[in-house]
Design a protein around this motif. Structure first.
Motif: not given
Length: 164
Positions: A99-106
């Motif tokens: 979730l954190l990696t997706e948040a960073v890419t977002f």
């Protein structure tokens, strides 16, 4: 002595009393509308003062609520959040990392999209600059073609001179 011995007749006494009563009634009739208007005016004034008082009370309670909320928000903002983190079960750690990696890419994509949106007002100037650059490039291409023709002619002349 004549004044002392003078006696008033009962009919004139009644007449003077009736005259006094009539005068008093006229005064009452004069004062009564004024008294009524003063009473109505003061009643209306008290009514509107009461309404204004209610409105002020409502505003005061609203402002007190806002101040209490402001104090609570300040307290929350002053407290450091790192000490209030919730414990997460080990089974969910992998999900949290994803979730954190997706948040960073977002956020990265969001920043690039925001940059694109911010550049929209500059698009007409960019198009104008590109048109200018295109016309300059076309002029350079035409000049280059002329130069290549001249170079080829010169080369041809040089070959003829050497061959002779």
């Amino acid at each position: 002595t004549l004044d002392l011995t003078r006696r008033e007749t009962p009919c004139f006494v009644k007449f003077s009393e009736m005259e006094k009563m009539a005068n008093m009634q006229a005064e009452i009739n004069e004062v009564q509308p004024l008294l009524f208007s003063v009473t109505v005016g003061s009643t209306l004034q008290f009514y509107f003062i009461g309404k204004k008082y209610e409105i002020l009370q409502d505003m005061n309670s609203h402002l007190e609520a806002v101040l209490k909320e402001k104090r609570a928000l300040r307290k929350k903002l002053i407290k450091p959040k790192c000490q209030e983190s919730l414990p997460i079960d080990a089974t969910f750690h992998k999900c949290i990392v994803e979730l954190l990696t997706e948040a960073v890419t977002f956020t990265e994509k969001l920043e690039s999209h925001l940059q694109s949106v911010r550049s929209i007002p500059q698009v007409p100037n960019m198009v104008k600059n590109m048109d200018t650059a295109l016309t300059k490039t076309e002029v350079f291409v035409m000049e280059l073609e002329e130069l290549t023709k001249q170079i080829l002619k010169w080369r041809q002349l040089q070959k003829e001179v050497y061959s002779d």
